[in-house]
Design a protein around this motif. Structure first.
Motif, PDB file in Angstrom:
ATOM      1  N   UNK A  41       0.658  -1.238   0.048  1.00 21.37           N
ATOM      2  CA  UNK A  41      -0.022   0.107  -0.163  1.00 21.37           C
ATOM      3  C   UNK A  41       0.761   1.309  -0.082  1.00 21.37           C
ATOM      4  N   UNK A  42       2.094   1.087   0.601  1.00 19.46           N
ATOM      5  CA  UNK A  42       2.926   2.308   0.706  1.00 19.46           C
ATOM      6  C   UNK A  42       3.824   2.437  -0.454  1.00 19.46           C
ATOM      7  N   UNK A  43       3.958   1.518  -1.319  1.00 21.87           N
ATOM      8  CA  UNK A  43       5.055   1.655  -2.336  1.00 21.87           C
ATOM      9  C   UNK A  43       4.830   2.599  -3.332  1.00 21.87           C
ATOM     10  N   UNK A  44       3.485   2.727  -3.672  1.00 24.73           N
ATOM     11  CA  UNK A  44       3.199   4.115  -4.371  1.00 24.73           C
ATOM     12  C   UNK A  44       3.837   5.572  -3.821  1.00 24.73           C
ATOM     13  N   UNK A  45       3.899   5.572  -2.701  1.00 28.96           N
ATOM     14  CA  UNK A  45       4.291   6.814  -2.088  1.00 28.96           C
ATOM     15  C   UNK A  45       5.917   7.174  -2.373  1.00 28.96           C
ATOM     16  N   UNK A  46       6.620   6.636  -2.972  1.00 28.98           N
ATOM     17  CA  UNK A  46       7.951   6.594  -3.447  1.00 28.98           C
ATOM     18  C   UNK A  46       8.026   7.896  -4.118  1.00 28.98           C
ATOM     19  N   UNK A  47       7.159   8.295  -5.080  1.00 25.49           N
ATOM     20  CA  UNK A  47       7.210   9.275  -5.984  1.00 25.49           C
ATOM     21  C   UNK A  47       6.223  10.478  -5.487  1.00 25.49           C
ATOM     22  N   UNK A  48       5.382  10.174  -4.462  1.00 27.50           N
ATOM     23  CA  UNK A  48       4.541  11.229  -4.080  1.00 27.50           C
ATOM     24  C   UNK A  48       5.325  12.730  -3.469  1.00 27.50           C
ATOM     25  N   UNK A  49       6.412  12.515  -2.673  1.00 21.29           N
ATOM     26  CA  UNK A  49       7.090  13.936  -2.299  1.00 21.29           C
ATOM     27  C   UNK A  49       7.115  14.955  -3.545  1.00 21.29           C
ATOM     28  N   UNK A  50       7.749  14.499  -4.637  1.00 21.86           N
ATOM     29  CA  UNK A  50       8.231  15.330  -5.741  1.00 21.86           C
ATOM     30  C   UNK A  50       6.884  15.810  -6.312  1.00 21.86           C
ATOM     31  N   UNK A  51       6.124  14.876  -6.523  1.00 23.45           N
ATOM     32  CA  UNK A  51       4.655  15.322  -7.043  1.00 23.45           C
ATOM     33  C   UNK A  51       3.887  16.574  -6.254  1.00 23.45           C
ATOM     34  N   UNK A  52       4.086  16.123  -4.935  1.00 27.18           N
ATOM     35  CA  UNK A  52       3.572  17.352  -3.919  1.00 27.18           C
ATOM     36  C   UNK A  52       4.280  18.642  -4.165  1.00 27.18           C
ATOM     37  N   UNK A  53       5.657  18.483  -4.463  1.00 27.42           N
ATOM     38  CA  UNK A  53       6.422  19.761  -4.385  1.00 27.42           C
ATOM     39  C   UNK A  53       6.037  20.399  -5.673  1.00 27.42           C
ATOM     40  N   UNK A  54       5.968  19.821  -6.778  1.00 23.82           N
ATOM     41  CA  UNK A  54       5.467  20.212  -8.054  1.00 23.82           C
ATOM     42  C   UNK A  54       3.900  20.836  -7.793  1.00 23.82           C
ATOM     43  N   UNK A  55       2.960  20.117  -7.573  1.00 25.44           N
ATOM     44  CA  UNK A  55       1.653  20.576  -7.251  1.00 25.44           C
ATOM     45  C   UNK A  55       1.730  21.848  -6.688  1.00 25.44           C
ATOM     46  N   UNK A  56       2.511  21.893  -5.483  1.00 28.73           N
ATOM     47  CA  UNK A  56       2.166  23.048  -4.720  1.00 28.73           C
ATOM     48  C   UNK A  56       2.994  24.277  -5.282  1.00 28.73           C
ATOM     49  N   UNK A  57       4.183  24.018  -5.883  1.00 27.66           N
ATOM     50  CA  UNK A  57       4.999  24.980  -6.764  1.00 27.66           C
ATOM     51  C   UNK A  57       3.759  25.666  -7.514  1.00 27.66           C
ATOM     52  N   UNK A  58       3.154  24.923  -8.454  1.00 26.48           N
ATOM     53  CA  UNK A  58       2.042  25.498  -9.276  1.00 26.48           C
ATOM     54  C   UNK A  58       1.273  26.538  -8.419  1.00 26.48           C
ATOM     55  N   UNK A  59       0.962  26.346  -7.351  1.00 21.82           N
ATOM     56  CA  UNK A  59      -0.054  27.137  -6.493  1.00 21.82           C
ATOM     57  C   UNK A  59       0.739  28.113  -5.807  1.00 21.82           C
ATOM     58  N   UNK A  60       2.076  28.349  -5.887  1.00 17.84           N
ATOM     59  CA  UNK A  60       2.784  29.465  -5.407  1.00 17.84           C
ATOM     60  C   UNK A  60       3.230  28.922  -4.073  1.00 17.84           C
ATOM     61  N   UNK A  61       3.298  27.740  -3.582  1.00 15.13           N
ATOM     62  CA  UNK A  61       3.873  27.476  -2.368  1.00 15.13           C
ATOM     63  C   UNK A  61       5.089  26.352  -2.420  1.00 15.13           C
ATOM     64  N   UNK A  62       5.518  26.104  -1.101  1.00 11.53           N
ATOM     65  CA  UNK A  62       6.524  25.313  -0.999  1.00 11.53           C
ATOM     66  C   UNK A  62       6.352  23.847  -0.242  1.00 11.53           C
ATOM     67  N   UNK A  63       6.943  22.705  -0.414  1.00 10.33           N
ATOM     68  CA  UNK A  63       6.684  21.750   0.374  1.00 10.33           C
ATOM     69  C   UNK A  63       8.322  21.148   0.780  1.00 10.33           C
ATOM     70  N   UNK A  64       8.403  20.678   2.017  1.00  3.48           N
ATOM     71  CA  UNK A  64       9.559  19.974   2.568  1.00  3.48           C
ATOM     72  C   UNK A  64       9.391  18.807   3.118  1.00  3.48           C
ATOM     73  N   UNK A  65      10.211  17.712   2.888  1.00  2.47           N
ATOM     74  CA  UNK A  65       9.973  16.301   3.735  1.00  2.47           C
ATOM     75  C   UNK A  65      10.375  16.807   4.872  1.00  2.47           C
ATOM     76  N   UNK A  66       9.375  16.520   5.739  1.00  2.00           N
ATOM     77  CA  UNK A  66       9.696  16.688   7.097  1.00  2.00           C
ATOM     78  C   UNK A  66      10.364  15.548   8.088  1.00  2.00           C
TER      79      UNK A  66
END
Length: 620
Positions: A84-109
């Motif tokens: 169930x968690x294997x698909x999360x491998x690429x999620x952080x970069x996808x999240x960063x890209x999505x948020x960048x389009x909205x003018x925000x930043x994401x960091x792996x905490x």
């Protein structure tokens, strides 16, 4: 609202009044600070320099200068051994890209540990399973303690992972939070076929090769296991509590809806940070009504018994005090609306195709069994969760086509009445869990998968201190009789409260052979609990002097789910826990890292108080 749902809610509110106020005061103080400026601007220049040193130029400029851009912390439970968690491998970069389009930043905490109960079932490592929840909570807290975030994205699905993530997120309840699911794998062989092969293996009728081949046809790809265990119960709870988007929980990992749903969820999250007008901190969003809704959803779907422990622990993080009696009273009036294995033949994919969460929520709302007036990720009440997402293909001005996310009301009728029933014609008129009490203590029984003819058992006890001994007795033919199999010293203080699923094929075989059998234990099973009646989480546990330790071979045990009682008719109140009994129950606790968790075992609370081994008591 149904009068019982209202009464239980009011009882929880009154019981929690002092602790809830202390909690809300705690997060209000943090919220006041955040509403003045983004969190990262409240730390020193040296602190901030460390926090953004590795970011690229554009992100660094935003984090240095902008007071309108949010910094979103990502907590990720990714690893390769949880399907169930294997698909999360690429999620952080996808999240960063999505948020960048909205003018925000994401960091792996933080990355947090995530163990698979399916891998550790019956193994020594299973004794760390329950404690992994609190470890995840601690790890999440460390990640968020850098205090540079305006919101949190939580990536977790399975058994103890979601409760651990949510517990810590609530302790940082001044921040808004969202969970992003990854979805279930496609359906494999039928669950009944899988269970039958397991029973044949337990009886010695097939070998390991045939058993492994069967298991590989069931667990075969990335995505959540499709039976309705704790992982999928987690997904139901997150959606009915408004922490995931409507209809998003049970969509396949590779469905084209997935990235669009993730992007929309992130957009909603950024609208609820303290730098926006529509600020919705998690600790305020989830209130007593939210937790009542969670219990109702659990009962209406026949969900995992593990949540009788987890919901108590999660609620406590928000200053809300739940009791098993609350679950039992709601169970008397909440109908069972799903038949998902082990409660039926279908799986979560069939549930989704039949109408899924939108249908379930609408039916429960129409019956007055859910609180509509709760906040959600969408910032609206729960009626927004009677919808489901779909794709619309739009043709752009340049002729290109683009997939866009849209929403529609869920079907008025169930598309599979064998899996999902309307409230006016439920599978059962009451919910899936019952609280039993008596001179042995109190424990829970999951009745949604148990035929009503087996809700009552009165038989001699067969007493064990581990599940391996039960299997050995079965192989010797010593259990071919009506009996209540008692497995003691399985509570959180004794050995971390492992699940006891090695017992299920054995007991199912005994039941199929015509014997009246039941299980009584201070240990756990889970959402995978099947057709055999099992009284679980018995409190007090044996190691704390619970009456389960006084049960002797041949004592007459009565289990009555109709009358909510569990009685030892041969009980000797004068008997007491002996040092030899304690030593036998504890085992050695060594190997596979178990010795490192001795402090957890020592400090854990009883199961009916959430089996919490964490150190906070100040808001009680």
């Amino acid at each position: 609202m149904h009068s019982i749902v209202e009464a239980v809610t009011e009882k929880i509110i009154n019981r929690s009044r002092d602790s809830r106020k202390k909690y809300l005061d705690l997060i209000a103080a943090e919220a006041e600070r955040l509403q003045q400026q983004p969190a990262r601007h409240g730390i020193s220049c040296t602190n901030l320099a460390h926090a953004i040193a590795a970011e690229d130029h554009d992100e660094k400029m935003i984090l240095k200068q902008s007071h309108r851009a949010a910094n979103i912390g990502i907590i990720n439970a990714y690893n390769d051994i949880l399907s169930a968690h294997q698909p999360y491998k690429d999620y952080p970069q996808q999240i960063k890209s999505h948020l960048a389009e909205l003018g925000h930043v994401a960091q792996m905490a933080a990355g947090v540990p995530a163990m698979c109960d399916g891998i550790t079932q019956g193994q020594s490592g299973m004794e760390l399973s329950l404690f992994s929840r609190d470890t995840i909570a601690l790890s999440t807290a460390i990640g968020l303690s850098h205090d540079v975030f305006d919101g949190v994205v939580l990536l977790g699905i399975c058994d103890k992972i979601v409760p651990g993530l949510l517990m810590a997120a609530l302790r940082f309840g001044h921040l808004p939070a969202v969970f992003l699911p990854s979805g279930p794998m496609a359906s494999g062989i039928t669950n009944s076929a899988k269970a039958k092969t397991r029973q044949k293996f337990a009886a010695g009728e097939v070998g390991k090769d045939e058993l492994l081949e069967s298991e590989l046809k069931s667990y075969h790809s990335a995505g959540t296991c499709t039976f309705y265990g704790t992982a999928n119960s987690n997904q139901m709870l997150l959606e009915i509590m408004g922490l995931q988007l409507p209809g998003s929980s049970f969509i396949h990992p590779e469905d084209p809806l997935r990235p669009l749903l993730n992007q929309y969820a992130l957009e909603q999250l950024t609208q609820h940070t303290a730098i926006e007008q529509d600020y919705i901190p998690l600790g305020q969003m989830l209130n007593e009504k939210s937790f009542v809704n969670a219990i109702v959803g659990l009962l209406a779907t026949g969900g995992s018994t593990n949540h009788s422990i987890h919901l108590v622990a999660i609620a406590k993080m928000a200053g809300i005090i739940l009791d098993w009696q609350d679950i039992s009273e709601l169970s008397d009036v909440v109908p069972l609306l799903t038949r998902i294995y082990p409660n039926g033949e279908g799986d979560v994919n069939h549930f989704q195709q039949a109408g899924g969460m939108g249908f379930l929520i609408r039916e429960l709302l129409d019956e007055g069994l859910l609180h509509k007036d709760v906040q959600t990720l969408l910032g609206k009440d729960l009626s927004a969760y009677c919808q489901e997402p779909y794709l619309v293909i739009k043709t752009l001005e340049n002729g290109d086509q683009e997939a866009q996310l849209a929403w529609q009301d869920v079907n008025k009728e169930s598309l599979n009445l064998d899996v999902l029933a309307p409230a006016h014609a439920p599978f059962m008129r009451e919910g899936g869990l019952k609280l039993l009490s008596g001179n042995i203590g109190r424990g829970l029984i999951k009745i949604s998968a148990v035929p009503e003819s087996r809700w009552y058992t009165k038989a001699p006890a067969k007493v064990f201190t581990d599940q391996a001994s039960v299997q050995q007795a079965y192989q010797r033919g010593e259990l071919n009789c009506d009996c209540v199999i008692v497995v003691k010293f399985q509570g959180p203080k004794a050995n971390g409260m492992p699940e006891l699923h090695k017992l299920m094929p054995v007991m199912a075989n005994l039941q199929d052979a015509g014997f009246n059998v039941a299980l009584l234990t201070d240990g756990r099973l889970s959402g995978a609990s099947g057709k055999v009646p099992a009284v679980l989480h018995l409190c007090p546990e044996a190691l704390l002097g619970g009456a389960i330790d006084r049960i002797r071979e041949g004592d007459i045990i009565e289990i009555d789910a109709h009358k909510a009682k569990v009685i030892n008719h041969s009980d000797d109140p004068a008997a007491s826990l002996t040092s030899a009994s304690i030593a036998e129950g504890l085992g050695n606790g060594m190997g596979l890292g178990r010795e490192l968790f001795s402090l957890f075992r020592k400090n854990t609370t009883p199961a009916d108080q959430g089996a919490l081994s964490l150190g906070w008591t100040d808001i009680e």
